[in-house]
Motif scaffolding. Structure first.
Motif, short mmCIF file in Angstrom:
data_model
loop_
_atom_site.label_atom_id
_atom_site.label_comp_id
_atom_site.label_asym_id
_atom_site.label_seq_id
_atom_site.Cartn_x
_atom_site.Cartn_y
_atom_site.Cartn_z
N ARG A 286 0.96 -1.19 0.13
CA ARG A 286 -0.01 0.15 -0.04
C ARG A 286 0.85 1.24 -0.11
NH1 ARG A 286 -1.83 0.61 4.78
NH2 ARG A 286 -3.40 2.40 4.16
N ASP A 302 -3.93 3.39 -2.24
CA ASP A 302 -3.99 1.84 -1.44
C ASP A 302 -2.78 1.11 -2.17
OD1 ASP A 302 -5.34 -0.97 -1.17
OD2 ASP A 302 -5.97 0.13 0.35
N ASN A 303 -3.31 0.03 -2.65
CA ASN A 303 -2.28 -0.93 -3.30
C ASN A 303 -2.30 -0.93 -4.94
OD1 ASN A 303 -4.42 -2.55 -3.39
ND2 ASN A 303 -3.26 -4.44 -2.85
N ALA A 329 -10.35 3.04 -1.39
CA ALA A 329 -10.77 1.99 -0.21
C ALA A 329 -11.90 1.03 -0.65
CB ALA A 329 -11.40 2.69 0.96
#
Length: 331
Positions: A286, A302-303, A329
């Motif tokens: 992340r 995020d990742n 998210a």
């Protein structure tokens, strides 16, 4: 009447459709300039008839380096049409060059509204190669597309007998057959000789349950990717803003940091109304949330890899979404 599942194969070109100058021409085969259409690709793999009733769907015989928004939207509309024309369609396979395959897959995974599986498939070796991987990849992609368990998983990617989620998979090797990997989480399943087996499901939102509908759009907002490296300044960021970028995604030092000069340029971009999303160039893990990033109004990816964060941001901006932290998210 056939009792086999009905699967459409859309052909877009790429290595899986390319013919080189000989069986050992594994790198410079595009110089030969010969790319098979989908009917010819299917004709070279008669084993497809053993696993499904095939509907060939010609598209364009082009390299995946030339595929972007216009082709993505057209593929989306073709998938819609196929489901409407064939109520008994089990699934769709799309042959695609590996260079941008993961990006096309992620776009479709965010925008498809059809109930049937869509599986993207490519090859690392051309159709003319000794021990080419394309034929088996294509057979396995059709098997996965025909599997009812593949429904509701967004777009999928199949190479090297492995089933990957579009959101997470990335090309990790230039030439090796095991190039497509999901670094943090691994495969969803495998297409083995005796059966297709599944091991996990992704939890993030994906087709057909997404809030993005691009069918009425003529274009997506411009979003650029700024790569971070030692000594990088704000020149590229300033140029992106001048070119009309609505968003900028960074490919930052892990876990998402940029140089001081880039940070200043990005803060100035935000002040001009440009959305900034911080991602990492590491390929795994992340992007971290920092006090400076929050204070500057940056969003973290995020990742997602930078190239996929770019797609999600473009779609969110096109949809008029303002709660971008929620978007990154959820998807």
């Amino acid at each position: 009447m056939s009792t086999k599942p009905k699967v459409a194969i859309i052909g877009t070109g790429g290595t899986i459709s390319s013919v080189g100058r000989g069986p050992l021409d594994l790198i410079d085969y595009s110089a030969a300039g010969k790319v098979l259409d989908v009917n010819d690709v299917i004709a070279r793999v008669p084993e497809l008839a053993l696993v499904a009733e095939i509907i060939p769907v010609p598209f364009k015989a082009i390299a995946s380096t030339a595929i972007a928004w216009a082709e993505w939207k057209e593929l989306l509309l073709i998938c819609d049409r196929l489901v409407a024309e064939h109520p008994d369609l089990a699934g769709i396979a799309i042959t695609h060059g590996t260079a941008s395959l993961e990006e096309t897959a992620y776009f479709l995974s965010l925008t498809l509204k059809i109930p049937v599986p869509v599986v993207l498939v490519g090859a690392q070796r051309p159709a003319s190669a000794l021990a080419g991987d394309g034929p088996m990849n294509l057979v396995n992609a059709v098997r996965v597309a025909a599997d009812p368990r593949a429904r509701g998983l967004g777009a999928l990617v199949l190479l090297n007998d492995e089933i990957q989620a579009a959101r997470e998979v990335t090309k990790t090797s230039t030439l090796r057959l095991q190039t497509f990997r999901t670094p943090d989480f691994g495969v969803l399943g495998q297409a083995d000789a005796d059966e297709v087996v599944w091991y996990r499901k992704p939890l993030r939102r994906m087709a057909p349950d997404t809030e993005f509908d691009v069918r009425g759009l003529d274009a997506l907002p411009r979003v650029d990717v700024a790569y971070t490296y030692a000594g990088a300044d704000g020149t590229a960021i300033e140029a992106f803003v001048a070119a009309g970028a609505k968003g900028i995604v960074t490919a930052g030092f892990a876990p998402g940091f940029v140089t001081p000069a880039m940070a200043t340029a990005l803060e100035e971009a935000v002040a001009k109304g440009v959305v900034v999303v911080l991602s990492s160039r590491a390929g795994s893990g992340r992007a971290g949330k920092t006090t400076r990033g929050r204070n500057a109004g940056f969003v973290t990816a995020d990742n997602l890899t930078p190239q996929k964060a770019r797609i999600l941001l473009s779609l969110a901006l096109a949809a008029g979404v303002t709660d971008l932290e929620r978007i990154f998210a959820a998807y």
